[in-house]
Write a protein that holds these residues in place. Structure first.
Motif, PDB file in Angstrom:
ATOM      1  N   MET A 149     -24.911 -18.429 -17.954  1.00  0.00           N
ATOM      2  CA  MET A 149     -23.679 -18.777 -17.269  1.00  0.00           C
ATOM      3  C   MET A 149     -24.021 -19.405 -15.921  1.00  0.00           C
ATOM      4  SD  MET A 149     -20.259 -16.454 -16.477  1.00  0.00           S
ATOM      5  CE  MET A 149     -20.723 -15.885 -14.842  1.00  0.00           C
ATOM      6  N   LEU A 150     -24.014 -18.609 -14.851  1.00  0.00           N
ATOM      7  CA  LEU A 150     -24.407 -19.108 -13.537  1.00  0.00           C
ATOM      8  C   LEU A 150     -25.857 -18.751 -13.277  1.00  0.00           C
ATOM      9  CD1 LEU A 150     -21.207 -18.130 -11.531  1.00  0.00           C
ATOM     10  CD2 LEU A 150     -21.777 -20.361 -12.516  1.00  0.00           C
ATOM     11  N   ALA A 151     -26.386 -19.193 -12.148  1.00  0.00           N
ATOM     12  CA  ALA A 151     -27.788 -18.974 -11.847  1.00  0.00           C
ATOM     13  C   ALA A 151     -27.982 -18.721 -10.360  1.00  0.00           C
ATOM     14  CB  ALA A 151     -28.619 -20.192 -12.274  1.00  0.00           C
ATOM     15  N   ASN A 152     -29.135 -18.152 -10.013  1.00  0.00           N
ATOM     16  CA  ASN A 152     -29.501 -18.039  -8.617  1.00  0.00           C
ATOM     17  C   ASN A 152     -30.981 -18.346  -8.476  1.00  0.00           C
ATOM     18  OD1 ASN A 152     -31.045 -15.343  -8.680  1.00  0.00           O
ATOM     19  ND2 ASN A 152     -29.055 -14.734  -9.492  1.00  0.00           N
ATOM     20  N   LEU A 153     -31.327 -18.836  -7.327  1.00  0.00           N
ATOM     21  CA  LEU A 153     -32.689 -19.297  -7.084  1.00  0.00           C
ATOM     22  C   LEU A 153     -33.331 -18.431  -6.028  1.00  0.00           C
ATOM     23  CD1 LEU A 153     -34.658 -21.507  -7.940  1.00  0.00           C
ATOM     24  CD2 LEU A 153     -33.706 -22.969  -6.157  1.00  0.00           C
ATOM     25  N   LYS A 154     -34.509 -17.931  -6.315  1.00  0.00           N
ATOM     26  CA  LYS A 154     -35.202 -17.036  -5.387  1.00  0.00           C
ATOM     27  C   LYS A 154     -36.337 -17.765  -4.671  1.00  0.00           C
ATOM     28  CE  LYS A 154     -33.809 -12.925  -7.830  1.00  0.00           C
ATOM     29  NZ  LYS A 154     -34.156 -11.580  -8.288  1.00  0.00           N
ATOM     30  N   GLY A 155     -36.967 -17.042  -3.767  1.00  0.00           N
ATOM     31  CA  GLY A 155     -38.120 -17.605  -3.071  1.00  0.00           C
ATOM     32  C   GLY A 155     -37.784 -18.471  -1.879  1.00  0.00           C
ATOM     33  N   TYR A 156     -36.586 -18.333  -1.325  1.00  0.00           N
ATOM     34  CA  TYR A 156     -36.233 -19.109  -0.136  1.00  0.00           C
ATOM     35  C   TYR A 156     -36.741 -18.422   1.128  1.00  0.00           C
ATOM     36  CZ  TYR A 156     -33.228 -22.623  -2.280  1.00  0.00           C
ATOM     37  OH  TYR A 156     -32.752 -23.692  -3.010  1.00  0.00           O
ATOM     38  N   ILE A 157     -37.150 -19.243   2.103  1.00  0.00           N
ATOM     39  CA  ILE A 157     -37.486 -18.763   3.427  1.00  0.00           C
ATOM     40  C   ILE A 157     -36.390 -19.243   4.369  1.00  0.00           C
ATOM     41  CG2 ILE A 157     -39.216 -18.675   5.261  1.00  0.00           C
ATOM     42  CD1 ILE A 157     -40.189 -17.572   2.558  1.00  0.00           C
ATOM     43  N   TRP A 158     -35.635 -18.289   4.935  1.00  0.00           N
ATOM     44  CA  TRP A 158     -34.529 -18.612   5.827  1.00  0.00           C
ATOM     45  C   TRP A 158     -35.035 -18.699   7.263  1.00  0.00           C
ATOM     46  CZ3 TRP A 158     -29.695 -19.713   3.954  1.00  0.00           C
ATOM     47  CH2 TRP A 158     -29.504 -19.443   2.586  1.00  0.00           C
ATOM     48  N   TYR A 159     -34.522 -19.676   8.000  1.00  0.00           N
ATOM     49  CA  TYR A 159     -35.023 -19.937   9.348  1.00  0.00           C
ATOM     50  C   TYR A 159     -33.927 -20.594  10.196  1.00  0.00           C
ATOM     51  CZ  TYR A 159     -35.283 -24.928   8.224  1.00  0.00           C
ATOM     52  OH  TYR A 159     -34.961 -26.229   7.898  1.00  0.00           O
ATOM     53  N   SER A 160     -34.228 -20.863  11.455  1.00  0.00           N
ATOM     54  CA  SER A 160     -33.298 -21.528  12.358  1.00  0.00           C
ATOM     55  C   SER A 160     -33.784 -22.941  12.643  1.00  0.00           C
ATOM     56  CB  SER A 160     -33.182 -20.763  13.679  1.00  0.00           C
ATOM     57  OG  SER A 160     -32.573 -21.561  14.672  1.00  0.00           O
ATOM     58  N   PRO A 161     -33.091 -23.964  12.142  1.00  0.00           N
ATOM     59  CA  PRO A 161     -33.499 -25.351  12.424  1.00  0.00           C
ATOM     60  C   PRO A 161     -33.578 -25.651  13.929  1.00  0.00           C
ATOM     61  CG  PRO A 161     -31.911 -25.317  10.641  1.00  0.00           C
ATOM     62  CD  PRO A 161     -31.942 -23.931  11.207  1.00  0.00           C
ATOM     63  N   SER A 162     -32.652 -25.115  14.708  1.00  0.00           N
ATOM     64  CA  SER A 162     -32.676 -25.386  16.148  1.00  0.00           C
ATOM     65  C   SER A 162     -33.895 -24.756  16.808  1.00  0.00           C
ATOM     66  CB  SER A 162     -31.391 -24.865  16.811  1.00  0.00           C
ATOM     67  OG  SER A 162     -31.239 -23.468  16.608  1.00  0.00           O
ATOM     68  N   SER A 163     -34.271 -23.580  16.367  1.00  0.00           N
ATOM     69  CA  SER A 163     -35.478 -22.939  16.915  1.00  0.00           C
ATOM     70  C   SER A 163     -36.728 -23.719  16.536  1.00  0.00           C
ATOM     71  CB  SER A 163     -35.583 -21.495  16.421  1.00  0.00           C
ATOM     72  OG  SER A 163     -34.540 -20.699  16.932  1.00  0.00           O
ATOM     73  N   PHE A 164     -36.782 -24.190  15.279  1.00  0.00           N
ATOM     74  CA  PHE A 164     -37.927 -25.004  14.862  1.00  0.00           C
ATOM     75  C   PHE A 164     -38.061 -26.230  15.763  1.00  0.00           C
ATOM     76  CE2 PHE A 164     -39.547 -24.052  10.337  1.00  0.00           C
ATOM     77  CZ  PHE A 164     -39.489 -22.689  10.577  1.00  0.00           C
ATOM     78  N   LYS A 165     -36.928 -26.849  16.077  1.00  0.00           N
ATOM     79  CA  LYS A 165     -36.941 -28.031  16.940  1.00  0.00           C
ATOM     80  C   LYS A 165     -37.431 -27.667  18.338  1.00  0.00           C
ATOM     81  CE  LYS A 165     -34.005 -31.847  18.524  1.00  0.00           C
ATOM     82  NZ  LYS A 165     -32.637 -32.445  18.462  1.00  0.00           N
ATOM     83  N   GLU A 166     -36.974 -26.524  18.836  1.00  0.00           N
ATOM     84  CA  GLU A 166     -37.388 -26.062  20.168  1.00  0.00           C
ATOM     85  C   GLU A 166     -38.886 -25.787  20.211  1.00  0.00           C
ATOM     86  OE1 GLU A 166     -36.835 -22.052  22.907  1.00  0.00           O
ATOM     87  OE2 GLU A 166     -35.327 -22.542  21.386  1.00  0.00           O
ATOM     88  N   GLY A 168     -41.122 -27.120  18.261  1.00  0.00           N
ATOM     89  CA  GLY A 168     -41.894 -28.281  17.844  1.00  0.00           C
ATOM     90  C   GLY A 168     -42.644 -28.072  16.549  1.00  0.00           C
ATOM     91  N   VAL A 169     -42.031 -27.320  15.612  1.00  0.00           N
ATOM     92  CA  VAL A 169     -42.683 -27.044  14.326  1.00  0.00           C
ATOM     93  C   VAL A 169     -41.836 -27.607  13.198  1.00  0.00           C
ATOM     94  CG1 VAL A 169     -43.824 -24.977  15.187  1.00  0.00           C
ATOM     95  CG2 VAL A 169     -41.552 -24.778  14.138  1.00  0.00           C
ATOM     96  N   GLU A 170     -42.440 -27.747  12.020  1.00  0.00           N
ATOM     97  CA  GLU A 170     -41.761 -28.321  10.872  1.00  0.00           C
ATOM     98  C   GLU A 170     -41.857 -27.387   9.668  1.00  0.00           C
ATOM     99  OE1 GLU A 170     -43.610 -32.072  10.192  1.00  0.00           O
ATOM    100  OE2 GLU A 170     -42.646 -33.043  11.916  1.00  0.00           O
ATOM    101  N   VAL A 171     -41.030 -27.639   8.692  1.00  0.00           N
ATOM    102  CA  VAL A 171     -41.059 -26.863   7.451  1.00  0.00           C
ATOM    103  C   VAL A 171     -42.418 -27.065   6.782  1.00  0.00           C
ATOM    104  CG1 VAL A 171     -40.087 -26.693   5.128  1.00  0.00           C
ATOM    105  CG2 VAL A 171     -38.565 -26.955   7.110  1.00  0.00           C
ATOM    106  N   PRO A 172     -43.103 -25.987   6.433  1.00  0.00           N
ATOM    107  CA  PRO A 172     -44.436 -26.101   5.816  1.00  0.00           C
ATOM    108  C   PRO A 172     -44.374 -26.609   4.383  1.00  0.00           C
ATOM    109  CG  PRO A 172     -43.722 -23.820   5.817  1.00  0.00           C
ATOM    110  CD  PRO A 172     -42.685 -24.582   6.592  1.00  0.00           C
ATOM    111  N   LYS A 173     -45.437 -27.274   3.968  1.00  0.00           N
ATOM    112  CA  LYS A 173     -45.495 -27.834   2.620  1.00  0.00           C
ATOM    113  C   LYS A 173     -46.460 -27.087   1.700  1.00  0.00           C
ATOM    114  CE  LYS A 173     -44.278 -32.446   4.290  1.00  0.00           C
ATOM    115  NZ  LYS A 173     -44.726 -33.866   4.430  1.00  0.00           N
ATOM    116  N   THR A 174     -47.267 -26.176   2.270  1.00  0.00           N
ATOM    117  CA  THR A 174     -48.183 -25.350   1.477  1.00  0.00           C
ATOM    118  C   THR A 174     -48.174 -23.932   2.044  1.00  0.00           C
ATOM    119  OG1 THR A 174     -50.131 -25.761   2.879  1.00  0.00           O
ATOM    120  CG2 THR A 174     -49.712 -27.327   1.083  1.00  0.00           C
ATOM    121  N   TRP A 175     -48.718 -22.990   1.262  1.00  0.00           N
ATOM    122  CA  TRP A 175     -48.803 -21.603   1.721  1.00  0.00           C
ATOM    123  C   TRP A 175     -49.626 -21.511   3.010  1.00  0.00           C
ATOM    124  CZ3 TRP A 175     -46.802 -16.856   0.808  1.00  0.00           C
ATOM    125  CH2 TRP A 175     -47.488 -15.757   1.317  1.00  0.00           C
TER     126      TRP A 175
END
Length: 443
Positions: A149-166, A168-175
């Protein structure tokens, strides 16, 4: 939150196309709409663990179907569904249709002999619009019983985009980049970057199993993951210990956790949904949780005392936990399955509709959920986040696997595995925990 709600996904986590079959069948059954099928029930009863606003929205999803067919659909949510449904079915009080949140529970219901094999029209729809894995989860002893029926996706890392900008870091692409990011945040803030909660109203420990499952899939691949579920790869196997070691490098590290709550052991006393408030107000930089955590941000406040905006430029957002190699997309999730208990013509028409993109679109449009139905329209999702999650689920290049603990025997999946995660955080050695979890197979 009821246990059944943890399976909404968001990873993890249904792909169908019987638009023509379902709607044409409906039109033939009730020309002009209004009287229903003269050979079928006038009302079809559906039961499941979905309650509250989600239950209201589920009932609304049938409005066009009811108008077109004259068949009344009544969904009733039961917070104790998982514990009650088998008793009701064996006692002769089965609903016409049940929405089942785990393949393990579905298997138990099938073993009662009361679940009907899925109609050919539903089987064809699943073949056309879901991955083979989704159909496999509703199949037992080579007989297909229940469409997703419906679905859900796991494995998300929740963060603050404004803090990342402050920072000077970016979303990682590898572990490895994610670990480097963790160290950078700690250096810039002087605080633990991660927060986590293993406590749950129904049973504690399951949020930790999601961490382990994500790492087994990303580090060792789908083949090892499948063998682990089947019991051919034991918990004491080096591949599984490797996943525990990787997760432990974050969750058992007092320099990394538990932001906003305390030390490592506070993970067990922290409710899994409470991490949303700490991410929203800036107390916690990173937390691991499924897509359904997005709903928790509706009930918390940001640092300015306002409801946080969930978006790539908002107060909070999420990225999928990266794997060892950049570009690979291996995710786990969950979802519900629709099982019928009779072959009444009206019941069959409802099953067909629930396996159609029209049903998926109707429910997704009402908000808060996603579907993996490849013919569903992701642009109808109620947020950019859910649209992105839906696109991932619908992408043929995505390697998707169902939540492993949901597929393991209950003595392990919701037994020794859940308990083992709590013991691990409390300080038991990895080797002892792995042996104790494996012993669940002997119970």
């Amino acid at each position: 939150m009821a246990l059944s709600q943890r399976y909404r996904l968001l990873a993890p986590l249904a792909l169908v196309s019987v638009a023509a079959i379902a709607l044409t069948g409906c039109a033939e059954a009730a020309p002009g709409g209004g009287s229903g099928d003269s050979d079928g029930k006038s009302t079809v009863r559906i039961s499941g663990g979905i309650t509250g606003i989600e239950a209201d929205d589920l009932n609304k999803s049938f409005e066009s179907f009811e108008k077109d067919t004259g068949i009344k659909v009544e969904y009733t949510g039961d917070k104790g569904f998982e514990g009650n449904i088998v008793t009701k079915v064996t006692g002769g009080d089965a609903p016409d249709i049940a929405i089942v949140p785990q393949p393990g529970l579905l298997k138990t219901l099938v073993e009662t002999g009361k679940v009907q094999a899925a109609p050919d029209s539903v089987s064809k729809a699943v073949d056309e619009n879901w991955s083979a894995d989704w159909k496999k989860y509703g199949t037992f002893d080579d007989t297909f019983y229940a469409a997703p029926m419906l679905a859900n996706l796991k494995g998300y890392i929740w963060y603050s985009p404004s803090s990342f900008k402050e920072w000077g870091v970016e979303v990682p692409k590898t572990w490895d980049e994610m670990i480097t990011l963790t160290d950078t945040i700690r250096e810039k803030t002087g605080k633990a970057p991660w927060c986590a909660g293993f406590s749950s109203e129904a049973a504690s420990g399951w949020p930790g199993t999601d961490w382990i499952e994500d790492l087994v899939l990303r580090q060792s691949g789908p083949e090892v993951y499948d063998k682990w579920i089947d019991g051919d790869v034991k918990f004491t196997d080096p591949e599984i210990k490797k996943a525990f070691d990787a997760v432990g490098s974050i969750l058992l590290n007092p320099d990394y956790v538990n932001a906003g709550f305390g030390d490592v052991k506070s993970i067990n006393s922290t409710a899994f949904g409470d991490v949303a408030a700490k991410v929203a107000d800036g107390s916690c930089a990173l937390t691991h949780q499924a897509s359904f955590l997005s709903a928790n941000f509706l009930d918390v406040k940001n640092a300015d005392g306002k409801t946080p905006e969930v978006g790539p430029d908002g107060d909070v957002y999420a990225f999928l936990m990266p794997g060892e190699t950049e570009g690979e997309l291996q995710v786990e999730g969950g979802g519900e399955f629709v099982a019928g208990f009779n072959d009444d013509p009206s019941t069959v028409k409802v099953l067909e509709f629930m396996a159609s993109p029209e049903f998926a679109d109707a429910r997704v449009k009402l908000g808060g959920v996603l579907s993996a139905n490849k013919k569903a329209d992701s642009s109808l999702a109620s947020s950019e986040f859910l649209k992105e999650a839906m696109d991932i689920m619908q992408d043929d290049s995505t390697t998707f696997r169902f939540d492993a603990s949901d597929l393991m025997p209950s003595t392990v999946g919701s037994g020794s595995f859940w308990k083992g995660m709590v013991d691990w955080v409390d300080g038991k050695s990895t080797d002892e925990v792995l042996s104790n979890i494996q012993a669940g197979y002997e119970n």
